[in-house]
Every structure is written in C-alpha cells, then in structure tokens.
Design an enzyme around this catalytic site. Structure first.
Site, mmCIF file in Angstrom:
data_model
loop_
_atom_site.group_PDB
_atom_site.id
_atom_site.type_symbol
_atom_site.label_atom_id
_atom_site.label_comp_id
_atom_site.label_asym_id
_atom_site.label_seq_id
_atom_site.Cartn_x
_atom_site.Cartn_y
_atom_site.Cartn_z
ATOM 1 N N THR A 93 50.169 6.242 54.160
ATOM 2 C CA THR A 93 50.463 4.979 53.481
ATOM 3 C C THR A 93 49.345 4.597 52.519
ATOM 4 O O THR A 93 49.588 3.979 51.489
ATOM 5 C CB THR A 93 50.672 3.867 54.527
ATOM 6 O OG1 THR A 93 51.855 4.174 55.251
ATOM 7 C CG2 THR A 93 50.823 2.501 53.897
ATOM 8 N N THR A 109 48.514 6.696 59.186
ATOM 9 C CA THR A 109 48.068 6.095 60.448
ATOM 10 C C THR A 109 48.856 6.612 61.658
ATOM 11 O O THR A 109 48.373 6.530 62.787
ATOM 12 C CB THR A 109 48.212 4.565 60.400
ATOM 13 O OG1 THR A 109 49.583 4.227 60.189
ATOM 14 C CG2 THR A 109 47.348 3.962 59.315
ATOM 15 N N ASP A 110 50.057 7.140 61.419
ATOM 16 C CA ASP A 110 50.938 7.432 62.556
ATOM 17 C C ASP A 110 50.408 8.514 63.496
ATOM 18 O O ASP A 110 50.642 8.449 64.706
ATOM 19 C CB ASP A 110 52.351 7.775 62.063
ATOM 20 C CG ASP A 110 53.097 6.534 61.581
ATOM 21 O OD1 ASP A 110 52.676 5.414 61.949
ATOM 22 O OD2 ASP A 110 54.081 6.670 60.847
HETATM 23 C C1 SIN Z 1 50.983 5.061 57.666
HETATM 24 O O1 SIN Z 1 50.131 5.721 57.081
HETATM 25 O O2 SIN Z 1 50.712 3.889 58.052
HETATM 26 C C2 SIN Z 1 52.361 5.539 57.973
HETATM 27 C C3 SIN Z 1 52.710 6.809 57.316
HETATM 28 C C4 SIN Z 1 51.894 7.958 57.763
HETATM 29 O O3 SIN Z 1 51.456 8.005 58.907
HETATM 30 O O4 SIN Z 1 51.703 8.879 56.941
#
Ligand code: SIN
Length: 311
Positions: free
Chosen positions: A16, A95-96
C-alpha cells in the site's frame, strides 16, 4: 583504511505504501504495488551524513508474497549488508505479510546491521498518506548506531521481527509487539530505545537456500469449536512435511484434531503447537505430546519449521 558507512539502501517490494488510487480521497479502492521505490524516497529528507540508494526488488501486493520473492529479497539484503559503506537497509513492503517477511529475513540473515521494514495503511496517492513519515522513520532507524538486526518501523514504533504482528486492518497504528512491547520509539528522527534488539544465529544462510520449488510443505490448521481431523488427514494424504496448529489458549487442541495430529506425527509429519491468542505464548509442560513452537505465532512457526525441514 577504515571506510565510514554512508549509504542506506531502500529496497522496494510493493504494498500500500506504493499503492495508487484514482482519487486523493480514496483510501480503500487503490491498487497496491504501483509506485516505484525511486518515487517513494523523493519526499524523504536524507539523514545527515547518509545518502539514499534504491533498488526495486519486487512490486506486489504482499498478500501474494511467495518464496521466490523472499529468496531474491534475502539475497539482495545479504549483498548490500556486505558492502562496507552501507550502514543499513530499509525494505518497503505491504503490511499484510510484513511480519512474515521480517521473521524470514531475521531467520536467514541474523544481521548485525539494521534491516528495517516499513509500509503504510494508506496509498501513496492519499491526501493523508502515512507512508512518507513511516519511510522517514525507517531511514532514521537504519542510520542509527543504536539499531541492529531486523525490525519493523510503523507509526513511530520499532518492533522486533520476532514479536511484531499486524493487529488492525484499517488504523494507521496497525502493528503491535504484543506483551513483549516495542523495541523503541522514533521521535523526530531520534530513537528512544526501550529494550535490547533480539539477536540470534541464522537458521539458514540466505545465499544457500534451496530452490523455492523444493521448500518443504508446511501448513497451518486451526483448532476451534467443532474441529475435526479431516483437514489433517487430507494434508497427510497429500504429502505434507509439517503442520503448525494454531491452538486455543495455552496450546490446547480439540480432541478430534489432536488425535489426527498425533497420528500424523506418528507417520513422520513434524507438528508444532502455537497459540491463536494474540498475546502471551504457549507455556510448555512436561509430558506435552505435541511440541510447542517456542513462542512464535502460527505464521512465524510455519516459516521456522520450513527452514528447519529444508534439505
Ligand atoms: C497493505 O500494504 O497495507 C496492504 C497490501 C499489501 O500488504 O501489500
């Protein structure tokens, strides 16, 4: 002659933080992994005495993270860490699965120099993007003589690769170290250290990992009300090498699932017991028939078991 470290290398992998939406007001309908790492570092003020270098290692939504990308990332980290003029590395990441990549890098690099993962909960195009501050904080940590090893920097906190977990799907402060607490805070570019950075020998050498196609298959099963042994039976039939059970509470497992896991273990499948609780860890007891996962969360226990079972 002694070479003074002077570069921080920022490795882009997507997420993200590199997401793009059609409107600056849209924090949900964006595509992750669109903006290049060169563009991400544009707005980041250099730390005095350091230059930023960049490399795009991958460009993906981290829900799709795969072993090949992990190997490539670990090898690029090892390469840069070996350069005398590189003080530390920052990895921009979704973040995932950030906690999984952080733990993997910790397990195959065990670096002395800092390797700092960061990301964002809002896309780069957002009017209130959190990525630039997270990235600036991560660079400050990578440049700090107080930092070492693999960490995650997010919303002003520094988390260890071992303890960090994503705990919220929307809030900017989306990560926690559970009851271990963060390692430090980043305040105006300075570290306030709270506890020692975990160190430890690497479980594997990043440059000697087997081909991803040959990584042993380790799966996670969940113990819950009404659980059965069906999933375990299917996995064993399918040739699984290891199973991590996300157990209830202090590592308890539904009796039907436990019977299947014990049978699998009897057939040579390696089983580890982790807890589905966010806080605390499984406290082992004498006579445990299924070994515990040494305090690791289910997703990290899976990585540790995969590395352990590698040829
Ligand atoms: C995020 O980064 O918050 C969600 C998408 C990902 O993990 O690439």
């Amino acid at each position: 002659m002694q070479v003074t470290p002077q570069r921080i290398v920022v490795l882009g992998t997507g997420g993200t933080i590199a997401g793009r939406a059609a409107s600056a007001r849209d924090n949900l309908g964006y595509k992750a992994g669109e903006v290049g790492v060169d563009a991400l570092v544009q707005g980041v003020a250099a730390v005095d005495g350091f230059e930023l270098a960049t490399e795009q290692v991958a460009q993906l939504d981290s829900k799709d993270m795969d072993f090949g990308t992990w190997c490539a990332l670990a090898r690029r980290c090892a390469h840069w860490l070996a350069q005398a003029d590189v003080a530390g590395i920052v990895v921009t990441h979704g973040t995932d699965t950030m906690e999984e990549t952080a733990f993997f890098l910790h397990a195959v690099l065990a670096p002395v120099k800092p390797v700092v993962l960061t990301g964002a909960m809002r896309p780069a195009t957002s009017a209130a993007a959190d990525g630039p501050q997270n990235l600036a904080d991560a660079v400050a940590v990578a440049a700090s003589p107080l930092a070492q090893g693999v960490s995650v920097v997010f919303a002003g906190a520094v988390h260890s690769a071992i303890d960090v977990q994503k705990v919220h799907g929307y809030r900017l402060d989306a990560f926690s170290s559970g009851d271990a607490g963060p390692l430090a805070y980043v305040e105006e570019g300075k570290l306030r250290v709270l506890r020692a950075w975990p160190r430890g020998p690497a479980l594997r050498n990043a440059n000697a990992l087997p081909d991803p196609a040959d990584w042993p298959r380790v799966e996670i099963v969940l113990s819950h009300a009404g659980a059965s042994g069906a999933v375990v039976h299917a996995l064993v039939k399918d040739g699984v090498a290891g199973i991590v059970v996300a157990a209830t509470g202090n590592g308890t497992v539904h009796h039907a699932l436990e019977a299947a896991l014990l049978a699998a273990q009897g057939q040579g499948v390696q089983v580890r017991r982790s807890s589905r609780c966010l806080l605390g860890r499984v406290l082992p007891q004498a006579g445990d028939r299924l070994p515990d996962a040494d305090g690791l969360s289910p997703v990290k226990a899976r990585i540790a078991l995969q590395l352990e079972l590698m040829p």
